[in-house]
Design an enzyme around this catalytic site. Structure first.
Site, PDB file in Angstrom:
ATOM      1  N   SER A 256       9.054  -2.939  -2.344  1.00 30.39           N
ATOM      2  CA  SER A 256       8.284  -1.938  -1.620  1.00 30.39           C
ATOM      3  C   SER A 256       7.386  -2.632  -0.597  1.00 30.39           C
ATOM      4  O   SER A 256       6.969  -3.779  -0.792  1.00 30.39           O
ATOM      5  CB  SER A 256       7.432  -1.115  -2.582  1.00 30.39           C
ATOM      6  OG  SER A 256       6.364  -1.917  -3.051  1.00 30.39           O
ATOM      7  N   LYS A 257       7.123  -1.897   0.467  1.00 29.70           N
ATOM      8  CA  LYS A 257       6.330  -2.475   1.556  1.00 29.70           C
ATOM      9  C   LYS A 257       4.903  -2.775   1.097  1.00 29.70           C
ATOM     10  O   LYS A 257       4.247  -3.627   1.643  1.00 29.70           O
ATOM     11  CB  LYS A 257       6.314  -1.518   2.753  1.00 29.70           C
ATOM     12  CG  LYS A 257       7.636  -1.511   3.507  1.00 29.70           C
ATOM     13  CD  LYS A 257       7.469  -0.982   4.914  1.00 29.70           C
ATOM     14  CE  LYS A 257       7.740   0.492   4.955  1.00 29.70           C
ATOM     15  NZ  LYS A 257       7.531   1.061   6.289  1.00 29.70           N
ATOM     16  N   ARG A 258       4.447  -2.045   0.079  1.00 31.03           N
ATOM     17  CA  ARG A 258       3.100  -2.264  -0.410  1.00 31.03           C
ATOM     18  C   ARG A 258       2.980  -3.612  -1.126  1.00 31.03           C
ATOM     19  O   ARG A 258       1.967  -4.275  -1.041  1.00 31.03           O
ATOM     20  CB  ARG A 258       2.716  -1.124  -1.357  1.00 31.03           C
ATOM     21  CG  ARG A 258       1.340  -0.591  -1.163  1.00 31.03           C
ATOM     22  CD  ARG A 258       1.130   0.805  -1.775  1.00 31.03           C
ATOM     23  NE  ARG A 258       2.179   1.243  -2.672  1.00 31.03           N
ATOM     24  CZ  ARG A 258       2.211   0.992  -3.978  1.00 31.03           C
ATOM     25  NH1 ARG A 258       1.257   0.288  -4.545  1.00 31.03           N
ATOM     26  NH2 ARG A 258       3.196   1.449  -4.719  1.00 31.03           N
TER      27      ARG A 258
END
Ligand code: GLU
Length: 488
Positions: A256-258
């Site tokens: 995930s980009k987070r």
């Protein structure tokens, strides 16, 4: 490419909700590969119907990064094509008649429930651990007037699909064989803002754009029964489906980009990965090479051997060490001239401006750096010494600590040798300095050359010494060695 397979039409359909996810490149790669394998077409469609999550610069980032990766589309919003427009927000008139038809045929109904009522319903279902979840069909079968008598009514209705009890939940997947999905809810097809949801738009567009194979991430498996219902109701043949496994971190969590910078496609551009290395890496994530095949393979080789049945269904691990190794391999396979150009372009675009003279230094360093680079972004740090004017070079403390009592003599001898050296190539410098310092003065090479390294780079560790000298040129080398000598 000529093929025994019928020309297929495939698409990648990113939603412009932020900077592009590496999964968009991964999907594009397989869609494009199969389009090329069959001599068909690859379409880019922008699915921008979620206006709340829409980000204006996202589409440009998608097109830039996919172009950078060398994954070009035959039809799309920027290049046009016979089935345009290719942005869903420009196709609202296209969807509306199909929604009307579904309502007329009794496959869909209006729903006036407010978001508050729906939220309350969801909470209630969670509280009571009710096995039946999803919309309770309060509005189904009611006229607007009837519904308006009840609480939780809003003026602008949505349209929902009426999912029948016997909705087929199994379908064939090119990669996975027979797949089962959970029973879907009465999915909203048309929102209050007049925009279709993804589920309606994807089916209408895939049909109208002649898409033969829908290749997308496995997170869409649970939506496929809804899509298949829509195909059936609208009287259309469904395309073939292939659901690619999601990319995973080494701990098997979803990328995930987070949590992982490498989830952002732009990260690879910024870090100085070569697009061909990243593309090769993404190819490898689909399936490992068969015995005897190399891990390093061009896109054309990948296309020639491409088969859905080879694709792993287990989420591939995103192994940055493997990518780094591939990047180094691709860097070493470039010509020196090409690497020089790419380094200059990279530094200018992502690190700092370069004067023409500085660009010449960066370009000139390609041969020296080629065996040692992992990322294009590593070069600038290794070249700090060469991009610093002679007078500004700072000798770092730990470097100065390397100097022995022999340093003054080493420097004097080296200066004398280099002043009169005819051939200032790294081979010529190497030979002359070894002769003067190692043979002549009887010094260990380590001692002799450490002092010179400190003098010309100011650092304890640097790129290869003689190549660094050649890159600087005689005047600069002499100025630096003299300055160090004077400081002793
Ligand atoms: N717009 C969807 C996405 O962003 C596309 C899914 C599909 O390919 O059907 O992932």
């Amino acid at each position: 490419m000529t093929s025994d397979l019928a020309p297929a039409r495939l698409r990648v359909a990113p939603s412009p909700t932020g900077d592009p996810h590496v999964g968009t490149a991964y999907m594009s790669l397989f869609n494009l590969a199969y389009a090329r394998r069959t001599g068909g077409a690859f379409v880019l469609r922008i699915e921008d119907t979620d206006r709340a999550r829409y980000k204006a610069d996202s589409e440009a980032q998608v097109t830039q990064t996919l172009r950078w990766l060398g994954l070009p589309w035959d039809e799309g919003p920027d290049v046009g094509g016979p089935y345009g427009p290719y942005r869903q927000s420009e196709r609202l008139d296209t969807y509306k008649p199909f929604v009307d038809r579904l309502v007329e045929d009794g496959h869909a109904y209006h729903c006036w429930c407010t978001p508050e009522r729906l939220a309350e319903l969801r909470k209630e279902q969670e509280r009571s651990k009710n096995p039946v979840t999803g919309y309770d069909r309060l509005c189904y079968g009611m006229t607007r007037e009837q519904r308006a008598q009840l609480p939780g009514f809003s003026e602008n209705p949505v349209v929902r699909m009426l999912v029948p009890d016997d909705v087929p939940l199994q379908f064939d997947d090119l990669i996975r064989g027979t797949v089962s999905a959970p029973r879907p809810d009465d999915q909203v097809l048309l929102k209050t803002d007049g925009f279709p949801t993804y589920h309606l738009a994807v089916v209408v567009d895939d049909h109208l754009m002649g898409i033969t194979h829908v290749v997308r991430g496995e997170e869409w498996i649970s939506s496929t029964p809804k899509h298949l219902l829509l195909y059936r109701w609208l009287g259309w043949d469904a395309p073939a489906f292939a659901h690619m496994p999601l990319l995973r971190n080494p701990d098997r969590s979803k990328i995930s980009k987070r949590r992982n910078p490498a989830a952002r496609l732009l990260w690879f551009v910024e870090q100085g990965y070569l697009p061909e290395a990243l593309r090769n890496f993404l190819q490898l994530l689909a399936y490992p090479p068969a015995d005897g095949e190399s891990e390093v393979a061009s896109f054309e080789e990948f296309v020639a051997g491409f088969e859905w049945s080879k694709v792993n269904t287990v989420g591939p691990i995103f192994d940055i060490d493997k990518l780094n190794w591939l990047n180094g391999t691709y860097i070493r396979n470039l010509s020196v001239a090409e690497l020089g150009d790419r380094l200059v372009e990279f530094v200018r675009e992502h690190q700092r401006p370069l004067t023409d003279a500085e660009a010449a230094v960066v370009r000139g360093s390609a041969a020296m750096l080629q065996p040692r680079l992992v990322l294009l972004s590593d070069a600038l740090d290794q070249l700090t010494f060469a991009l610093t004017p002679d007078a500004d070079l700072v000798v770092e403390d730990d470097a100065r600590a390397q100097l022995t009592d022999a340093a003054p003599h080493v420097l004097d001898t080296a200066i004398g040798t280099l002043e009169s050296l005819g051939d200032f190539s790294h081979e010529g410098i190497d030979e002359a300095l070894r002769m003067a310092l190692v043979t002549g003065l009887g010094l260990k090479p380590r001692v002799a050359f450490a002092a010179l390294r400190v003098g010309i780079t100011g650092r304890r560790v640097s790129p290869p010494l003689f190549e660094s000298m050649e890159l600087l040129g005689r005047d600069s080398v002499l100025a630096r060695l003299r300055a160090l000598r004077a400081s002793l």
